[in-house]
Design a protein around this motif. Structure first.
Motif, PDB file in Angstrom:
ATOM      1  N   TYR A  26       0.824  -1.203   0.000  1.00  0.00           N
ATOM      2  CA  TYR A  26       0.000   0.000   0.000  1.00  0.00           C
ATOM      3  C   TYR A  26       0.859   1.254   0.000  1.00  0.00           C
ATOM      4  O   TYR A  26       1.943   1.288   0.577  1.00  0.00           O
ATOM      5  N   THR A  27       0.336   2.276  -0.631  1.00  0.00           N
ATOM      6  CA  THR A  27       0.892   3.619  -0.512  1.00  0.00           C
ATOM      7  C   THR A  27       0.167   4.319   0.631  1.00  0.00           C
ATOM      8  O   THR A  27      -1.056   4.215   0.739  1.00  0.00           O
ATOM      9  N   ILE A  28       0.936   5.001   1.482  1.00  0.00           N
ATOM     10  CA  ILE A  28       0.362   5.597   2.686  1.00  0.00           C
ATOM     11  C   ILE A  28       0.626   7.092   2.698  1.00  0.00           C
ATOM     12  O   ILE A  28       1.718   7.544   2.326  1.00  0.00           O
ATOM     13  N   GLY A  29      -0.342   7.827   3.175  1.00  0.00           N
ATOM     14  CA  GLY A  29      -0.182   9.274   3.232  1.00  0.00           C
ATOM     15  C   GLY A  29      -0.596   9.843   4.573  1.00  0.00           C
ATOM     16  O   GLY A  29      -1.425   9.266   5.281  1.00  0.00           O
ATOM     17  N   TRP A  30       0.012  10.968   4.899  1.00  0.00           N
ATOM     18  CA  TRP A  30      -0.415  11.788   6.025  1.00  0.00           C
ATOM     19  C   TRP A  30      -1.064  13.043   5.463  1.00  0.00           C
ATOM     20  O   TRP A  30      -0.489  13.694   4.577  1.00  0.00           O
ATOM     21  N   PHE A  31      -2.217  13.364   6.004  1.00  0.00           N
ATOM     22  CA  PHE A  31      -2.974  14.525   5.579  1.00  0.00           C
ATOM     23  C   PHE A  31      -3.348  15.317   6.819  1.00  0.00           C
ATOM     24  O   PHE A  31      -3.296  14.800   7.933  1.00  0.00           O
ATOM     25  N   ARG A  32      -3.734  16.568   6.628  1.00  0.00           N
ATOM     26  CA  ARG A  32      -4.154  17.364   7.770  1.00  0.00           C
ATOM     27  C   ARG A  32      -5.280  18.302   7.379  1.00  0.00           C
ATOM     28  O   ARG A  32      -5.413  18.684   6.214  1.00  0.00           O
ATOM     29  N   GLN A  33      -6.051  18.659   8.392  1.00  0.00           N
ATOM     30  CA  GLN A  33      -7.146  19.607   8.174  1.00  0.00           C
ATOM     31  C   GLN A  33      -7.200  20.560   9.353  1.00  0.00           C
ATOM     32  O   GLN A  33      -7.421  20.144  10.496  1.00  0.00           O
ATOM     33  N   ALA A  34      -6.990  21.828   9.049  1.00  0.00           N
ATOM     34  CA  ALA A  34      -7.086  22.881  10.052  1.00  0.00           C
ATOM     35  C   ALA A  34      -8.508  23.425  10.047  1.00  0.00           C
ATOM     36  O   ALA A  34      -9.225  23.308   9.046  1.00  0.00           O
ATOM     37  N   PRO A  35      -8.933  24.037  11.148  1.00  0.00           N
ATOM     38  CA  PRO A  35     -10.294  24.581  11.219  1.00  0.00           C
ATOM     39  C   PRO A  35     -10.561  25.556  10.083  1.00  0.00           C
ATOM     40  O   PRO A  35      -9.755  26.457   9.822  1.00  0.00           O
ATOM     41  N   GLY A  36     -11.669  25.344   9.394  1.00  0.00           N
ATOM     42  CA  GLY A  36     -12.055  26.241   8.321  1.00  0.00           C
ATOM     43  C   GLY A  36     -11.304  26.057   7.021  1.00  0.00           C
ATOM     44  O   GLY A  36     -11.504  26.834   6.079  1.00  0.00           O
ATOM     45  N   LYS A  37     -10.446  25.041   6.967  1.00  0.00           N
ATOM     46  CA  LYS A  37      -9.660  24.814   5.748  1.00  0.00           C
ATOM     47  C   LYS A  37      -9.934  23.418   5.196  1.00  0.00           C
ATOM     48  O   LYS A  37     -10.408  22.535   5.903  1.00  0.00           O
ATOM     49  N   GLU A  38      -9.605  23.252   3.931  1.00  0.00           N
ATOM     50  CA  GLU A  38      -9.753  21.939   3.306  1.00  0.00           C
ATOM     51  C   GLU A  38      -8.640  21.002   3.751  1.00  0.00           C
ATOM     52  O   GLU A  38      -7.550  21.437   4.119  1.00  0.00           O
ATOM     53  N   ARG A  39      -8.945  19.719   3.692  1.00  0.00           N
ATOM     54  CA  ARG A  39      -7.931  18.730   4.011  1.00  0.00           C
ATOM     55  C   ARG A  39      -6.848  18.764   2.935  1.00  0.00           C
ATOM     56  O   ARG A  39      -7.146  18.881   1.742  1.00  0.00           O
ATOM     57  N   GLU A  40      -5.593  18.684   3.369  1.00  0.00           N
ATOM     58  CA  GLU A  40      -4.485  18.761   2.426  1.00  0.00           C
ATOM     59  C   GLU A  40      -3.481  17.643   2.664  1.00  0.00           C
ATOM     60  O   GLU A  40      -3.346  17.132   3.772  1.00  0.00           O
ATOM     61  N   GLY A  41      -2.783  17.285   1.603  1.00  0.00           N
ATOM     62  CA  GLY A  41      -1.743  16.290   1.723  1.00  0.00           C
ATOM     63  C   GLY A  41      -0.506  16.868   2.371  1.00  0.00           C
ATOM     64  O   GLY A  41      -0.085  17.975   2.029  1.00  0.00           O
ATOM     65  N   VAL A  42       0.072  16.140   3.298  1.00  0.00           N
ATOM     66  CA  VAL A  42       1.288  16.554   3.991  1.00  0.00           C
ATOM     67  C   VAL A  42       2.491  15.787   3.448  1.00  0.00           C
ATOM     68  O   VAL A  42       3.485  16.364   3.027  1.00  0.00           O
ATOM     69  N   SER A  43       2.375  14.460   3.471  1.00  0.00           N
ATOM     70  CA  SER A  43       3.469  13.625   2.993  1.00  0.00           C
ATOM     71  C   SER A  43       2.943  12.238   2.688  1.00  0.00           C
ATOM     72  O   SER A  43       2.069  11.735   3.401  1.00  0.00           O
ATOM     73  N   CYS A  44       3.475  11.626   1.645  1.00  0.00           N
ATOM     74  CA  CYS A  44       3.068  10.279   1.263  1.00  0.00           C
ATOM     75  C   CYS A  44       4.282   9.444   0.910  1.00  0.00           C
ATOM     76  O   CYS A  44       5.306   9.986   0.472  1.00  0.00           O
ATOM     77  N   ILE A  45       4.143   8.147   1.109  1.00  0.00           N
ATOM     78  CA  ILE A  45       5.225   7.223   0.791  1.00  0.00           C
ATOM     79  C   ILE A  45       4.636   6.041   0.037  1.00  0.00           C
ATOM     80  O   ILE A  45       3.657   5.442   0.464  1.00  0.00           O
ATOM     81  N   SER A  46       5.240   5.733  -1.098  1.00  0.00           N
ATOM     82  CA  SER A  46       4.648   4.726  -1.972  1.00  0.00           C
ATOM     83  C   SER A  46       5.005   3.323  -1.527  1.00  0.00           C
ATOM     84  O   SER A  46       5.922   3.096  -0.739  1.00  0.00           O
ATOM     85  N   SER A  47       4.276   2.367  -2.068  1.00  0.00           N
ATOM     86  CA  SER A  47       4.619   0.966  -1.848  1.00  0.00           C
ATOM     87  C   SER A  47       5.852   0.609  -2.659  1.00  0.00           C
ATOM     88  O   SER A  47       6.284   1.369  -3.526  1.00  0.00           O
TER      89      SER A  47
END
Length: 124
Positions: free
Chosen positions: A32-53
């Protein structure tokens, strides 16, 4: 049943560090490829970092390059996000997510399976 559980969030002062963990169960992370995402109040969820399989290609948002490091331990079925030099603007709920197979990009819409998230607050 595929399950992702994040941990390691908390309150930290600006300039501090945290390490987030994402423990996977019900499947083997190797494929699997895995990612870390984040969502701040009032903002859209965004990609932070991902690592592929397979080849462990990594991708980082420009805002975290040089400060955050993603890694995976397939033996423990766990993915980590080491966050250094934290800033108040890093405050958000952080989620891990997975998609099967190799994938290079860290696009929120391309990851179908998500954890519940862990809160990170950077404040003095």
């Amino acid at each position: 049943q595929l399950q992702l559980v994040e941990s390691g969030g908390g309150l930290v002062q600006p300039g501090g560090s945290l390490r987030l963990s994402c423990a996977a169960s019900g499947f083997t992370l190797d494929y699997y490829t895995i990612g870390w995402f984040r969502q701040a109040p009032g903002k859209e969820r965004e990609g932070v970092s991902c690592i592929s399989s397979a080849v462990d290609n990594t991708d980082y948002a420009d805002s975290v390059k040089g400060r955050f490091t993603i890694s995976r331990d397939n033996a423990k079925n766990t993915v980590y996000l080491q966050m250094n030099s934290l800033k108040p603007e890093d405050t958000a709920v952080y989620y891990c997510a997975v998609r099967q197979g190799f994938y290079y990009y860290c696009l929120t819409t391309e990851y179908p399976s998500w954890g519940q998230g862990t809160q990170v607050t950077v404040s003095s």
